[in-house]
Structures are given as structure tokens and as C-alpha cells.
Enzyme design. Structure first.
Site, mmCIF file in Angstrom:
data_model
loop_
_atom_site.group_PDB
_atom_site.id
_atom_site.type_symbol
_atom_site.label_atom_id
_atom_site.label_comp_id
_atom_site.label_asym_id
_atom_site.label_seq_id
_atom_site.Cartn_x
_atom_site.Cartn_y
_atom_site.Cartn_z
ATOM 1 N N GLU A 282 -2.900 4.309 58.714
ATOM 2 C CA GLU A 282 -1.653 3.835 59.329
ATOM 3 C C GLU A 282 -0.860 3.088 58.277
ATOM 4 O O GLU A 282 -1.437 2.401 57.427
ATOM 5 C CB GLU A 282 -1.963 2.897 60.497
ATOM 6 C CG GLU A 282 -0.691 2.255 61.065
ATOM 7 C CD GLU A 282 -0.888 1.512 62.379
ATOM 8 O OE1 GLU A 282 -2.005 1.038 62.632
ATOM 9 O OE2 GLU A 282 0.093 1.415 63.132
ATOM 10 N N CYS A 474 -0.383 1.707 66.103
ATOM 11 C CA CYS A 474 0.839 1.300 66.818
ATOM 12 C C CYS A 474 2.078 1.926 66.203
ATOM 13 O O CYS A 474 3.096 2.082 66.879
ATOM 14 C CB CYS A 474 0.965 -0.213 66.823
ATOM 15 S SG CYS A 474 -0.216 -0.963 67.945
ATOM 16 N N ASN A 605 -1.617 6.285 71.819
ATOM 17 C CA ASN A 605 -2.412 5.346 71.027
ATOM 18 C C ASN A 605 -2.670 4.097 71.845
ATOM 19 O O ASN A 605 -1.737 3.339 72.084
ATOM 20 C CB ASN A 605 -1.656 4.946 69.757
ATOM 21 C CG ASN A 605 -2.364 3.823 69.024
ATOM 22 O OD1 ASN A 605 -3.503 3.979 68.579
ATOM 23 N ND2 ASN A 605 -1.720 2.671 68.918
ATOM 24 N N GLU A 606 -3.856 3.926 72.284
ATOM 25 C CA GLU A 606 -4.308 2.744 73.032
ATOM 26 C C GLU A 606 -3.231 2.221 73.981
ATOM 27 O O GLU A 606 -3.019 1.029 74.114
ATOM 28 C CB GLU A 606 -4.829 1.635 72.103
ATOM 29 C CG GLU A 606 -3.840 1.053 71.127
ATOM 30 C CD GLU A 606 -4.357 -0.204 70.412
ATOM 31 O OE1 GLU A 606 -5.504 -0.212 69.945
ATOM 32 O OE2 GLU A 606 -3.586 -1.170 70.320
HETATM 33 O O1 AHR Z 1 -5.453 -0.914 63.339
HETATM 34 C C1 AHR Z 1 -4.447 -1.829 63.557
HETATM 35 C C2 AHR Z 1 -3.844 -1.714 64.929
HETATM 36 O O2 AHR Z 1 -4.790 -2.001 65.894
HETATM 37 C C3 AHR Z 1 -3.345 -0.359 65.324
HETATM 38 O O3 AHR Z 1 -2.074 -0.101 64.895
HETATM 39 C C4 AHR Z 1 -3.374 -0.407 66.802
HETATM 40 O O4 AHR Z 1 -3.568 0.843 67.370
HETATM 41 C C5 AHR Z 1 -4.457 -1.396 67.111
HETATM 42 O O5 AHR Z 1 -4.054 -2.352 67.982
#
Ligand code: AHR
Length: 867
Positions: A282, A474, A605-606
Site C-alpha cells: 500500500e 485504505c 477493504n475491511e
Molecule cells: O495496513 C495499514 C492499514 O490498516 C490499511 O490501510 C487498512 O486497511 C488497515 O486499517
């Protein structure tokens, strides 16, 4: 016809609140009145008090014990609305119990949002993820719920009344499941009276010498006990999970070297995933721009804005002796890249990413776009200058014509310096516009143009990851609907890619875009795993222009078909035939006529598993499944492990829709204690449901202690490799002085790369993976067993492609483990690779050797025996 009936009573404070319409929610809360506790218990029912201690603490419960004392039970739920930190507030919560015994709650979010919070629970123990239904007005105050009478008790509905900033009442009708809310309408004058009458009896009780306003409800003893047991268990778990190796001297005082036996049943084997360990990439903590993406010029396109970072402008990272850069937007190089600089007679200079690092004798590709604004030609001197202002590399470039054109020259550095600057000096009269000013090392990973920093890419490649997940995190779902990551903005000529702000508070150039991600995967032999938004942005998003924060209701439904097409086009782009597909042709035109063989896509994503999420996620996945049945789809089950509400609801949702979800993405960042005490976490997972991708996990230290806990945990992962398909530690990279997160797997500056102990755990489990798990069991002498069982683990896998066996052995104890292996002959000349250290060590050194006759596992060691 349905009619509105009052609720059980309660909330005198609401009447006061009605008189204070328009006041900030903080102020409204302060004037709530104290009242005497009500005694309404009967012999068979127990009193429970539901309240919110303050707007940041969420909803809590207390119960009245036999001595008539209120005892705090714990937090029931907290507001999950909008940005991390300050915005997750709960004002004026209002709870009712439905006729079927289930619970509904609403609360005010703040003074600006066009929404309230809606929550649901079957039993007060677990709460479903919240919804924030959008209303037609901005500022939704003091929401209250009334039951709507219905002949069918299963179909009981609810009316939510709320006030507007100008004191009017509006209402919205909620479905029984509290997930769908009709468009709100004026509620009429009678409502103020009705709300007041039915909410007169607010309850106030004293808990631990403090008075709180809230609501008293009656529970059956079994219901209360379930609630108490849950919270007791939570407290006990928290204590267990606080275990850290720092206390080992005390915990294991007097422990002698441990004798353990590993019994192997060589014939009991099961197929496991051969892609268990991959990487999560990321652009967080400057992982991409300023990191893996090798560009040395910062803000090369003059597109930085205040939105990226407070105080940033188109001139950030640039300077000029004339004081202020001349930035213009008329006649830009690209509509996606509207700003450029104009140079007349002074140079401009770029500071790079905390300096431009160049090495003696190495060559760098300098390029820029330029056009003359007056006259037909202009000469420039481009140079790399060191901290003292001395040239370390120079070249001349002539710009000709009034149209944008790209110019390039190679610079070779005479010195090694980490803190150089790039300078562009006009040499002749007249003005010229310049943009996309780039300095790129030629020595990139695999020598690719627009490529990756070699040392960092090699460190990632050294992990031998079976897949790479990108672009987040995120960052995939973004800070608000408008910041959702669109892969289409990241491909094509660099000057036409669409930069954007990064949820991590800086800028994304998109120079490292989908083409580069896919190319990297191919270069290191890893499967690409793009994870893109499920039609909703991050639940922690800032409010939009209408004050709507969090998921902001998601991409408007009328725009969803286009968004779904965009995701399907990605598959087309990656795998299609350039002769028949315009998307595949784009890939071919970019230099890759062969398909990238995309097999997986992650959707979401989560995310908070809200109604907005479920509706959109399903639309997307159904269409991908319909058009591309061969692609495996990975869903998401929220940001935490069991028993979090998103995890529970996410799994329910995924199991209900197994026709589209091949696997789901689990995330957790936890203490080392949590990992050590959850070594059986997946043993009881449903083998018939979707598979698991542990897409983000890490234990929360940067030290060897985490590497050990993660290694213990990965033995558990291998044992469950029939239900776990993939795992990726997160985050992967963090640049010094730019951390958004801690810990990370690899730390780096412009000139060095530092591998954490966790890196080595990942590497060993990836490099020595297999596709068959061989059953084994560790046993100890009885006196030691219970004390040490969470600190020792083993896992034996076979790789049918190579015919090799790999035995991982983890000893997270302060003493040596003497291991006897039964049921398996390990050749004495089997190779070993291992590392050990003290739990607090920040660095470890893997050593290679031979197994020999006896397996002695050093204290605090991770070992692989391979033959
Ligand atoms: O890995 C860091 C962050 O942790 C990611 O962007 C997110 O998906 C999670 O909250």
C-alpha cells in the site's frame, strides 16, 4: 393502518433537549437532569441500565445487583462514524427493545451530518455494524424511535423522529431489520407533544459515585448472564493477550531446557494452499512515491494541493531564487495535470524526497515536458547539485517550439551524495513552460523504465511472495467517494494519469500505477491481487461537501453500473486479447501484449458491513462472476477478528453469498499475546464456507518478539492451509520520518533498507512453503506442557513440485528445546536456516547449517529444516 405507540418510558432529558433545538450536542448533554434510581425489578427480571458516559465512550451497560448497587458491565458499542479520532461521537443515544426482544438504537452524529446512526442488536452482546441513513436535511438532531403497531409481530416497524436545525420535526420509517429507511418527511406539529409525553421518564442512576442519564430495561436472568459472561470473558482475554516476552524472566523463572516430542503421522496428509505467503503493498508511509517508485523528483507535475497535506501547494518541494514559482494553468500539458511552472531567467530547484540521492558513476534519466512561451527556442542547463551547491552532474537541453514536447538527457553523477538537489536553469532570454520534470535512476529493478527502486524491490522479491496485493489498504477505498481508487486513472502516459490525494495525508502521483504493479508481479513470479473498493469509501472518511462522513452512502446507485464496468475492464485489460479488446490493446500498447493472467480480485477493504456496502458489493461481485466466472473473488469481513461486529456480519454475508465469494479478507493488528493464545484460531473454521485470506495482520512490536509470535501463528496457518488460502503481513514498507503506521516489515531511507525480524519470519515461511500438510503433534513432559504449549510450534509441509519436505520449528521460550521426532527420519545432512535473538532485538541474522543428529532449538528461535 399502522399507528405510532409510545415506548416503555424514559428520557426526561429528551424533553429538555427538545427545548434546545439548534444547540450544539455537547451543550445539550450537559443540562440533563439527575434523578433518583427507579426500582422496578421483580423477582424474575433484572434491571439493566443503558447509557453513554460521554460522547466519546459509546453505549455502556450496568446492572443492579442484589444490594441495589449499579455495577458497570462494559461497553456495548461505539460510534463508527466518519474520521478516526474526533468524529466518532455518540450524542443523545436512544435505545428501544422491540416486541420480539431485539434492540434498536439511534443517536445524533454531530450538528452537521445529514444522517443519524442506526444500530441493531439481538441480545445486547453483539451489535450489527452501524448504518447512517441519509436524510434530506443537514443537521439531524435528537433522533428517537417509536414502535409502529402492526398486526404481524414479525413485521414490526419503527418510526424515527428527529429535529432539524430550525426546530422542525421530521420522520423516517424503518424496516423491521432497521436497515432500510424511507425518505424522511415533515412530521407535523403534534409530534413535539407526542415525543415529549413518551419520553418524560428519563432514568438517572449512580455508578461508581457518578450519575449518568440513560434508560432502564428489564432482562431475564439468562439474558443478563449472557451479557455478563461475555464481558467477563472479554476482560479475561484482555489479560491473557497482554502476555509479553518482556515478563519471561519472571514467568519462566527456573524453567530448565524443555524436552519435547514431535510425533509425525507421515501418512496423514492434506492438501493446502501453495500461496500461503504473499505481500501487502500500500502507498502508506511513503511506500510508493518517495519509496518503491524510483522517481527522484518530488511534485514533478506541480500538482500538490492543500488537499494532499496542510500547507502544500503546486510549488511544494520546489524553490527559486526569485522567491516564488510562477505556476500557471492555461494551456496545460494534460487536463489531468493542469499546473505547470514558467521559467524566465531564474532557475528552479527540487529538493527531492528529503534530498536527491545519487551515486558516483551512475546514470540518471532526466526528462521534462516544455514549450516556449515567447520565441522559438530556449536553452536550459539541468544539473544535480550537492548540498554546497556544487554541480555533480550537468547537461544542456534545447527546447524548441510553442507546443508541449518531451525532452530527455542522461546525467551521470561524479559523486555519491544523499542530499543533492535537481536544478533547472534557463540560459537564454524568453519564457518557457515546464512540467513533468523527472529524474530517474537507470539502475531500477530489472532495469525497467519508470521502474522501481532496485534495493527495495529486491528486498520484496527476496521474500519470494506468492502474490502481491495492491494498491491498499485504505488507499483502495479512499477518503470519501471522490477519492476511491480508480485503476483507470493510473495507466497510460504518465502526464495523463490522474494524481489524487492519499488518505495517508500526502500525494499519489500514480506513476506507480496498475501497469507497473502487474509488471512487478510478473518480474518476481507473484500472482497479482488487486483489491478495489466495493462501491463505498473508507468508513473513516471525512465529511463531504454536504457534511456526510464515513462511507458517505457509497457511490450513488445510478453511477454503479459505470463503476462495475470499470472493474470488469480491469480483468479485460489484464487478460484480454488486444486483437479483440480495446482494454487489452491499452496493455499491449503500453508494452505488454501477453496477458498478465489475473486470477484474483479483491472487492472491498475491511469495510464496515453496512447496508450501503452490502448492496454495492453484491452488485459488483455478481456481475464479475457473471462476466468472468474464472476469476476468484475475495470479499471482506471488516477490520478486526472475532467477535467484532463487522467480522460476524461480514462472514454471515459471505456465507449467504457463496456463489460469489471464493474467499474473504480478514484483518487484525494484535498484541504478541493475542497471537500466542490464538494458535488454534482456524482449527474450527467451516471447511465448506469461503476460504480465508488473512490480508493484513501483524503483531504490534518491531522486535524479534513479534517475529516469534508471527512464526508460531504461521504454523497454525499452515496447519489450516486447507481453509486459509493466502496471508500477507501489513504494512510492508515505511520510510524514515514519514511513518503513518507502526510496525512495518521493512524500513528505509533514500539510501538504506532495514529488514525487521518479522521480515525473516515471512521469508522463511514463504520460501519453505508447500502444498501438502503432514499431521504432527507436539507433546511435553506433563509438568511443562501447559506452561510452554503456546510458545512452541511445529509444522511439516511437503512441496510436490520439488519433492522437498520443510519442517518449521518455533521456540519462543527463554530456554533451549530438545526435540525428539517420532514417525519421521530427518536426514542428518538436511539443511537448516534459522534465526534467534532476544525478544527486544530489532535485528536478527539468519544462519544456515545442517540438521545433525539432534534437534536443539535455541531459545527464542525460528528454524526450518529442509530436505
Ligand atoms: O495496513 C495499514 C492499514 O490498516 C490499511 O490501510 C487498512 O486497511 C488497515 O486499517
Amino acid at each position: 393502518m399502522a399507528s405510532v405507540v409510545g415506548r416503555r418510558g424514559v428520557m426526561a432529558g429528551l424533553l429538555l433537549a427538545l427545548l434546545m433545538v439548534g444547540m450544539p450536542a455537547d451543550a445539550a448533554r450537559k443540562v440533563r437532569k439527575k434523578a433518583k434510581p427507579q426500582v422496578v425489578a421483580t423477582d424474575t427480571l433484572r434491571q439493566v441500565f443503558i447509557y453513554s458516559p460521554d460522547e466519546k465512550s459509546g453505549l455502556h451497560a450496568a446492572w443492579l445487583d442484589s444490594t441495589q448497587t449499579w455495577r458497570h458491565i462494559g461497553q456495548l458499542c461505539a460510534s463508527d462514524y466518519s474520521r478516526w479520532g474526533n468524529e466518532k461521537r455518540m450524542y443523545q443515544p436512544y435505545v428501544i427493545r422491540a416486541n420480539d426482544g431485539t434492540w434498536r438504537a439511534v443517536w445524533q452524529l454531530n450538528n452537521e451530518a445529514p444522517a443519524f446512526a442506526a444500530a441493531y442488536s439481538d441480545d445486547l452482546v453483539t451489535w450489527r455494524p452501524q448504518d447512517y441513513p441519509r436524510m434530506s436535511v443537514q443537521g439531524v438532531y435528537n433522533p428517537v424511535i417509536f414502535k409502529v403497531k402492526s398486526d404481524d409481530p414479525m413485521e414490526e416497524k419503527f418510526m424515527v423522529f428527529f429535529q432539524t436545525a430550525d426546530g422542525q420535526y421530521r420522520s423516517t420509517l424503518a424496516t423491521n431489520d432497521f436497515r432500510h429507511f424511507a425518505p424522511d418527511k415533515e412530521a407535523g406539529d403534534h409530534v413535539a407533544d407526542m415525543v415529549a409525553k413518551n419520553t418524560l421518564l428519563n432514568d438517572t442512576v449512580e455508578i461508581d459515585s457518578r450519575c449518568y442519564s440513560g434508560e432502564i430495561f428489564l432482562l431475564k436472568p439468562a439474558e443478563l448472564n449472557a451479557l455478563l459472561d461475555f464481558h467477563k470473558q472479554q476482560a479475561a482475554d484482555a489479560q491473557l493477550y497482554a502476555e509479553t516476552m518482556k515478563d519471561d524472566a519472571h514467568r519462566f523463572a527456573g524453567l530448565k531446557p524443555v524436552d519435547a516430542t514431535l510425533t509425525v503421522w507421515a501418512n496423514q496428509q492434506k492438501a493446502i494452499s501453495d500461496k500461503l505467503v504473499g505481500v501487502f503493498f500500500e502507498d502508506i508511509s511513503y511506500a510508493a512515491d518517495g519509496g518503491l517508485y524510483a522517481e527522484l523528483v518530488q511534485n514533478r507535475d506541480f500538482e500538490y494541493t492543500e488537499r494532499d497535506h496542510h500547507g502544500w501547494t503546486a510549488a511544494t518541494a520546489w524553490s527559486t531564487p526569485q522567491g516564488k514559482l510562477d505556476i500557471r494553468t492555461d494551456g496545460p500539458l494534460s487536463s489531468n495535470n493542469p499546473h505547470y511552472a514558467v521559467l524566465t531567467n531564474q532557475y528552479i530547484q527540487n529538493e527531492g524526497w528529503d534530498g536527491v540521492a545519487v551515486e558516483q558513476g551512475k546514470s540518471y534519466d532526466f526528462s521534462f515536458f516544455a514549450r516556449c512561451l515567447d520565441g522559438k527556442k530556449k536553452d536550459f542547463m539541468v544539473s544535480v547539485v550537492d548540498e554546497a551547491g556544487t554541480d555533480v552532474a550537468t547537461a544542456k537541453i534545447r527546447v524548441q517550439g510553442n507546443e508541449w514536447k518531451q525532452y530527455a538527457v542522461v546525467l551521470t553523477s561524479r559523486l555519491t551524495t544523499a542530499k543533492a538537489r535537481l536544478r533547472l536553469m534557463p540560459l537564454k532570454k524568453g519564457s518557457a513552460a515546464v512540467d513533468m520534470i523527472s529524474l530517474f535512476p537507470q539502475d531500477t529493478f530489472k532495469g525497467r523504465k519508470n521502474g522501481l527502486r532496485r534495493d527495495l524491490a529486491e528486498a520484496i522479491a527476496g521474500l519470494h511472495p506468492k502474490f502481491v496485493r495492491f494498491p491498499g489498504g485504505c488507499m483502495s477505498h479512499g477518503d470519501g467517494v471522490d477519492n476511491i481508487y480508480h485503476w483507470t486513472h493510473t495507466v497510460g502516459p504518465l502526464q495523463d494519469r490522474k494524481p489524487d490525494f492519499n488518505i495517508w495525508n500526502y500525494h499519489q502521483t500514480r506513476g506507480l500505477g496498475f501497469y507497473e504493479y502487474f509488471q512487478f508481479c510478473e518480474d518476481i513470479g507473484a500472482e497479482p491481487l488487486p483489491v478495489l473498493a466495493a462501491g463505498v469509501p473508507c468508513q473513516n472518511s471525512s465529511p463531504d461537501a454536504h457534511g456526510y462522513g464515513g462511507q458517505q452512502g457509497g457511490i450513488p446507485m445510478e453511477e454503479m453500473p459505470a463503476y462495475i464496468d470499470e472493474l470488469c475492464h480491469l480483468i479485460e485489460w489484464a487478460n484480454g486479447d488486444p486483437a479483440t479488446s480495446q482494454w487489452a490493446k491499452m496493455r499491449a500498447d503500453a508494452g505488454h501484449p501477453e496477458p498478465f493472467h489475473l486470477k484474483y480480485i479483491g472487492i472491498g477493504n475491511e469495510d464496515i458491513i453496512s447496508t450501503a456496502f452490502e448492496e454495492r458489493c453484491l452488485m459488483i461481485c455478481k456481475e464479475i462472476r457473471r462476466r468472468y466466472p474464472e476469476i476468484q473473488i475475495c470479499g471482506t469481513v471488516g477490520p478486526f477478528h472475532a467477535p467484532s461486529s463487522d467480522y460476524i456480519e461480514g462472514w454471515r454475508f459471505a456465507k449467504e453469498h457463496q456463489e460469489v465469494f471464493d474467499m474473504v479478507d480478514e484483518h487484525y493488528y494484535e498484541t504478541t499475546g493475542w497471537f500466542m493464545h490464538n494458535l488454534d484460531y482456524y482449527d474450527s473454521y467451516d471447511r465448506k464456507g469461503p476460504k480465508v485470506y488473512i490480508g493484513e495482520y501483524a503483531s504490534k512490536t518491531r522486535t524479534h518478539e513479534s517475529a516469534l509470535a508471527e512464526a508460531l501463528f504461521l504454523c497454525n496457518v499452515e496447519r489450516n492451509g486447507d481453509v486459509i488460502e493466502m496471508t500477507s503481513y501489513a504494512p510492508l514498507l515505511a520510510k524514515d520520518k514519514h511513518h503513518n503506521w507502526n510496525p512495518d516489515m521493512i524500513y528505509f531511507s533514500n539510501t538504506d533498507v532495514r529488514l525487521t525480524p518479522s521480515y525473516h519470519t515471512q521469508r522463511l515461511f514463504s520460501l519453505y512453503g508447500g502444498d501438502k500438510y503432514v499431521t504432527s503433534q507436539m507433546s511435553f513432559q506433563l509438568s511443562e506442557g501447559s506452561q510452554v504449549k503456546n510458545r512452541i510450534a511445529a509444522s511439516l509441509v511437503k512441496d510436490s513440485k520439488t519433492g522437498k519436505s520443510h519442517l518449521k520449528l518455533v521456540n519462543a521460550l527463554p530456554v533451549e528445546v530438545n526435540l525428539k521426532v517420532e514417525g519421521l527420519n530427518i536426514p542428518a545432512d538436511a539443511n537448516t536456516e534459522s534465526f534467534s535473538g532476544k525478544p527486544q532485538d530489532m535485528e536478527v541474522k539468519p544462519v544456515i547449517g545442517k540438521a545433525g543428529k539432534e534437534l536443539r532449538l535455541r531459545p527464542y528461535s525460528v528454524n526450518v529444516v529442509t530436505w
